[in-house]
Enzyme design. Structure first.
Site, mmCIF file in Angstrom:
data_model
loop_
_atom_site.group_PDB
_atom_site.id
_atom_site.type_symbol
_atom_site.label_atom_id
_atom_site.label_comp_id
_atom_site.label_asym_id
_atom_site.label_seq_id
_atom_site.Cartn_x
_atom_site.Cartn_y
_atom_site.Cartn_z
ATOM 1 N N ASP A 1 21.566 53.293 33.089
ATOM 2 C CA ASP A 1 20.746 54.142 34.057
ATOM 3 C C ASP A 1 19.816 53.001 34.693
ATOM 4 O O ASP A 1 19.002 52.555 33.827
ATOM 5 C CB ASP A 1 20.055 55.274 33.192
ATOM 6 C CG ASP A 1 18.719 55.947 33.752
ATOM 7 O OD1 ASP A 1 19.124 56.703 34.854
ATOM 8 O OD2 ASP A 1 17.665 55.616 33.710
ATOM 9 N N SER B 1 21.565 59.753 30.621
ATOM 10 C CA SER B 1 20.503 59.663 31.806
ATOM 11 C C SER B 1 19.197 59.446 31.293
ATOM 12 O O SER B 1 18.674 59.784 29.966
ATOM 13 C CB SER B 1 20.719 61.083 32.447
ATOM 14 O OG SER B 1 20.200 62.036 31.592
ATOM 15 N N CYS B 2 18.245 59.138 32.128
ATOM 16 C CA CYS B 2 16.860 58.783 31.938
ATOM 17 C C CYS B 2 15.984 60.041 31.401
ATOM 18 O O CYS B 2 16.490 61.381 31.786
ATOM 19 C CB CYS B 2 16.235 58.544 33.213
ATOM 20 S SG CYS B 2 14.429 58.373 33.140
ATOM 21 N N PRO B 3 15.340 59.968 30.251
ATOM 22 C CA PRO B 3 14.960 58.897 29.687
ATOM 23 C C PRO B 3 15.674 58.424 28.361
ATOM 24 O O PRO B 3 15.168 58.024 27.299
ATOM 25 C CB PRO B 3 13.455 58.878 29.499
ATOM 26 C CG PRO B 3 13.560 60.501 29.002
ATOM 27 C CD PRO B 3 14.604 61.179 29.801
#
Lengths: 142, 83
Positions: free
Chosen positions: B47, B20-22
């Protein structure tokens, strides 16, 4: 771009919260900053210190909002591969320039020493923190 | 005229799908030093934030975004290391 004086990009974060949801948001911002070569300095106050205690950091499940949705949001975070906030922060610290300071007064309140806290680099006071925050381009409160 | 990104042959591909981000951006930051200067890094990300994050990062840090290719459920992003 022109700057009046040369200074690195710096993000300062004052953390009074010890809630997992807020700390998760904080950790994501820290790793975003690190990826962008922005230095980060973090100042932990009251509940922030509590959340960084070695004996609490992994067992803390407190949320600041929507407690009734806590179980669901935790389940979704696991499904979506969102790592625990302290792992995200640790990774960011290994990859970039991230310094974490603890408020001396709050340390006193909890009766903890630097070695009782995870990832914390030093203990400082409020005035020194303000000096550090003055030198940053971005300053946020969690 | 721009190059067709789907024809790019990267020096290295890093698969950040599922993070997931980042996460994908951190993978890009970590991996860019593993290609030579003027070499090309390909990042695979599922993502959606990465499509904005990697161009912003490349611009800030001084690398060149060569292009992106949307595949089913993920994106291939190509960055040329400039320094």
């Amino acid at each position: 771009m022109y700057y009046l004086r040369e200074m690195p990009d710096k993000l300062t974060i004052t953390v009074i919260s010890g809630s997992v949801d807020r700390l998760t948001g904080m950790a994501v911002l820290v790793s975003g900053a690190v990826a962008m070569d922005v230095d980060v300095e973090i100042f932990l106050q009251l509940w922030g210190i509590y959340a960084f205690r070695k004996d609490k950091i992994r067992e803390n499940t407190h949320l600041s909002e929507f407690e009734e949705l806590g179980e669901e949001v935790m389940k979704r975070m696991v499904e979506k591969n969102v790592k625990p906030w302290h792992e995200v922060l640790k990774e960011a610290k290994e990859l970039g320039n991230v310094k974490i300071y603890a408020c001396s007064t709050a340390m006193d309140i909890w009766g903890v020493k630097l070695e009782d806290l995870e990832m914390v680099d030093d203990v400082i006071g409020a005035a020194e923190w303000i000096e550090k925050a003055k030198e940053s381009n971005i300053s946020i409160f969690v | 005229m721009g190059i067709d990104p789907s024809q790019i042959k990267p020096n290295k591909t890093v698969d950040a799908r599922g993070t997931s981000c980042p996460g994908p951006l951190l993978e890009a930051k970590r991996s860019i030093t593993q290609v030579p200067i003027d070499g090309i890094l390909e990042v695979l990300s599922s993502d959606p934030g990465t499509k904005k994050d990697i161009p912003a990062w490349a611009k800030k840090v001084g690398h060149e975004l060569l292009g992106m290719v949307d595949e089913s459920g993920y994106t291939r992003i190509f960055v040329r290391r400039k320094k």
